[in-house]
Scaffold this motif. Structure first.
Motif, short mmCIF file in Angstrom:
data_model
loop_
_atom_site.label_atom_id
_atom_site.label_comp_id
_atom_site.label_asym_id
_atom_site.label_seq_id
_atom_site.Cartn_x
_atom_site.Cartn_y
_atom_site.Cartn_z
N GLY A 109 8.31 7.55 42.35
CA GLY A 109 8.59 7.55 43.72
C GLY A 109 10.11 7.88 44.23
N PRO A 110 10.22 8.04 45.51
CA PRO A 110 11.51 8.28 46.04
C PRO A 110 12.48 7.19 45.71
CG PRO A 110 9.76 8.52 47.65
CD PRO A 110 9.28 7.97 46.45
N GLY A 111 13.64 7.37 45.46
CA GLY A 111 14.85 6.48 45.32
C GLY A 111 15.57 5.89 46.31
N PRO A 112 16.84 5.74 46.29
CA PRO A 112 17.59 5.60 47.46
C PRO A 112 17.91 6.77 48.14
CG PRO A 112 18.81 5.48 45.40
CD PRO A 112 17.54 5.46 45.02
N GLU A 113 17.49 7.77 47.77
CA GLU A 113 17.78 8.98 48.79
C GLU A 113 16.73 9.01 50.04
OE1 GLU A 113 18.02 10.22 44.35
OE2 GLU A 113 16.59 9.10 45.62
N ALA A 114 15.65 8.25 49.80
CA ALA A 114 14.72 8.03 50.88
C ALA A 114 15.36 7.37 52.06
CB ALA A 114 13.44 7.14 50.58
N SER A 115 16.50 6.49 51.91
CA SER A 115 17.22 5.59 52.88
C SER A 115 17.98 6.69 53.83
CB SER A 115 18.09 4.44 52.17
OG SER A 115 17.25 3.53 51.64
N LEU B 101 17.23 9.86 54.14
CA LEU B 101 16.49 10.55 54.99
C LEU B 101 16.16 9.77 56.05
CD1 LEU B 101 14.15 12.27 52.41
CD2 LEU B 101 16.21 13.20 53.27
N LYS B 102 15.64 8.52 55.88
CA LYS B 102 15.32 7.66 57.18
C LYS B 102 16.40 7.48 57.95
CE LYS B 102 13.88 3.85 59.45
NZ LYS B 102 14.40 2.93 60.42
N ILE B 103 17.75 7.20 57.66
CA ILE B 103 18.76 7.10 58.59
C ILE B 103 19.01 8.36 59.29
CG2 ILE B 103 21.21 6.63 58.84
CD1 ILE B 103 20.96 5.11 56.42
N LYS B 104 19.10 9.49 58.62
CA LYS B 104 19.48 10.67 59.46
C LYS B 104 18.24 11.50 60.03
CE LYS B 104 22.38 12.52 60.10
NZ LYS B 104 23.66 12.28 60.92
N ILE C 112 19.94 -1.96 57.25
CA ILE C 112 19.65 -2.16 55.96
C ILE C 112 19.41 -0.99 55.01
CG2 ILE C 112 17.72 -2.96 54.66
CD1 ILE C 112 18.97 -5.57 56.25
N GLN C 113 19.24 0.21 55.70
CA GLN C 113 19.33 1.44 54.63
C GLN C 113 20.58 1.54 54.05
OE1 GLN C 113 16.29 2.24 53.76
NE2 GLN C 113 15.61 0.67 55.22
N LYS C 114 21.63 1.47 54.87
CA LYS C 114 22.94 1.46 54.44
C LYS C 114 23.40 0.57 53.62
CE LYS C 114 24.19 3.60 59.14
NZ LYS C 114 24.99 3.24 60.54
N ASN C 115 22.99 -0.60 53.68
CA ASN C 115 23.12 -1.75 52.48
C ASN C 115 22.65 -1.11 51.17
OD1 ASN C 115 24.53 -3.07 54.17
ND2 ASN C 115 22.87 -4.61 54.60
N ILE C 116 21.60 -0.47 51.33
CA ILE C 116 20.69 -0.16 50.11
C ILE C 116 21.36 1.21 49.60
CG2 ILE C 116 18.71 1.12 49.20
CD1 ILE C 116 17.19 -0.54 51.26
N GLN D 131 24.65 -0.16 47.73
CA GLN D 131 24.33 -0.86 46.46
C GLN D 131 23.81 0.10 45.37
OE1 GLN D 131 21.49 -4.00 47.61
NE2 GLN D 131 22.95 -4.96 48.92
N MET D 132 22.99 0.88 45.72
CA MET D 132 22.06 1.73 44.74
C MET D 132 22.85 3.14 44.23
SD MET D 132 18.37 0.69 45.41
CE MET D 132 17.75 1.70 43.94
N ILE D 133 23.58 3.41 45.38
CA ILE D 133 24.31 4.81 44.94
C ILE D 133 25.88 4.50 44.63
CG2 ILE D 133 24.87 7.28 46.04
CD1 ILE D 133 22.10 7.16 47.37
N LEU D 134 26.40 3.97 45.71
CA LEU D 134 27.83 3.82 45.67
C LEU D 134 28.35 2.55 44.78
CD1 LEU D 134 28.69 4.46 49.38
CD2 LEU D 134 28.64 5.96 47.56
N GLY D 135 27.44 1.66 44.38
CA GLY D 135 27.79 0.56 43.50
C GLY D 135 28.60 -0.53 44.12
N LEU D 136 28.08 -0.59 45.47
CA LEU D 136 29.28 -1.75 46.17
C LEU D 136 28.48 -2.99 46.27
CD1 LEU D 136 30.42 0.63 49.23
CD2 LEU D 136 31.76 -0.03 47.02
#
Length: 398
Positions: free
Chosen positions: A311-317, A319-322, A386-390, A393-398
């Motif tokens: 399934g789509p990963g954090p990249e889906a977030s 796409l949702k934002i933009k 919430i998508q920015k938080n995802i 966490q999942m891409i930038l490791g913050l």
């Protein structure tokens, strides 16, 4: 991925375009292109037409009844459907619960539900959000308790899109109140005709009945309607939301609306010239078009990378934002282009009861309602915050 279209792709596009021209009802096409409201039968009829052709679920694999199209073909299909003015196939069955059933459902569930999703027999709705449990979905309180061969469900869902028409709901329920909130949730399939279910309308700002509250009072749901394992529903919910967020990008629809915006801006005058020729307004349109082009390429890359059922990963977030930012910016520029002409609110015209707007401008009349309706896109499917938080966490490791 290769972003150039091959001769085979061009031939596929030509075939799709010809078929759409021949099979899409004219009156439905006009509603979509002119921002009028679609009726239940508009969606249902178009789904049946696509199901008979085998094209109601373009992303499904062949073994489940899909056409077996590759990522480029699916992109071409989405683009051509949007440009011609085809209504969307509602995502709740085809794009949301079906991928969950394919990955986590048992054979009996797949055999029963998937064909009914394909041909449009079952209209599905989503039972996720609750009062107080929106972006913090894991705090949901609707509970399901085992009683023999059934669950007994009590609670409330809200913002249930088109739930007044639904035959089935995929629903998140709490089955273990003592576990951590994400670990005590299960994924149930609920027949909306079951006694104890009450659907109440929520009338929106534009006076349309699109969303609902749904109440459950001692609703009996068979144990075989549990998808996967009990208390593992959060895993399935996240998988589903990834598919939902990818679809929310709506690139094809935004390309159609960009063309509409340009046409309207050419019709409007500023200082004796078309508004689209005004340097300031033209710069806004150009900037938005560049963002849409970048989004389109990103969607193609994400979809093409989904292999082996992943399934789509954090990249889906992303796409949702933009995607939702582009959609909202389009509606803002439409209203800016027509100015006060968007102010009149003509419900009979929006419902198709009158051929022309009482205010005299058929292009402008629906735009205020369209603008307000699209305020929701940055909230549903998980708010953009919430998508920015995802992503953090999942891409930038913050």
């Amino acid at each position: 991925m290769d972003l150039d279209y091959s001769p085979a792709d061009d031939a596929f596009r030509a075939d799709i375009r010809t078929w759409l021209e021949a099979n899409l009802p004219h009156e439905v096409r006009e509603k979509v292109l002119n921002h009028k409201r679609l009726a239940r039968e508009d969606f249902a009829h178009w789904h049946r037409v696509l199901g008979q052709r085998g094209w109601s679920a373009p992303a499904w694999p062949v073994e489940f009844g899909g056409p077996g199209w590759n990522a480029t073909q699916r992109h071409i299909w989405d683009e051509e459907c949007a440009l011609i003015g085809a209504p969307p196939v509602l995502p709740f069955g085809v794009s949301m619960v079906a991928p969950v059933l394919m990955k986590y459902g048992n054979e009996a569930q797949q055999r029963h539900y998937l064909p009914r999703i394909l041909d449009g027999t079952d209209w599905w709705c989503q039972g996720y959000s609750e009062p107080g449990s929106g972006s913090d979905l894991a705090s949901l309180r609707t509970r399901a308790e085992r009683a023999g061969d059934h669950y007994i469900v009590n609670g409330q869902k809200t913002w249930t899109t088109l739930g007044q028409f639904a035959d089935m709901m995929f629903c998140l329920v709490r089955t273990d109140s003592g576990a951590k909130k994400q670990e005590g949730i299960s994924f149930l399939l609920i027949d909306m005709k079951t006694p104890g279910i009450t659907v109440r309308p929520i009338i929106m700002l534009d006076e349309e009945h699109e969303v609902n509250e749904v109440f459950f009072e001692d609703v009996k749901v068979p144990l075989e309607n549990l998808v996967g394992e009990e208390n593992r529903g959060w895993t399935y919910a996240k998988y589903l939301l990834g598919h939902e967020r990818t679809g929310i990008a709506r690139v094809g629809g935004s390309k159609r609306e960009l063309a509409f915006l340009k046409r309207v801006a050419l019709d409007q005058q500023k200082n004796g010239k078309p508004l689209l020729h005004d340097p300031v307004f033209a710069a806004k349109v150009a900037s938005l078009e560049i963002e849409l082009m970048a989004l389109e390429v990103t969607v193609q890359r994400v979809v093409a990378s989904e292999t082996g059922g992943r399934g789509p990963g954090p990249e889906a977030s992303m796409l949702k934002i933009k995607g939702t930012e582009v959609q909202q910016a389009l509606t803002e520029l439409m209203v800016e282009a027509v100015g006060p002409l968007a102010a009149p609110f003509d419900v009979p015209f929006l419902e198709g009861e009158h051929a022309h707007s009482a205010a005299g401008d058929d292009d402008a009349a629906p735009l205020a309602a369209y603008y307000f309706n699209f305020r929701k896109t940055s909230i549903y499917g998980g708010s953009n915050e919430i998508q920015k938080n995802i992503i953090a966490q999942m891409i930038l490791g913050l």
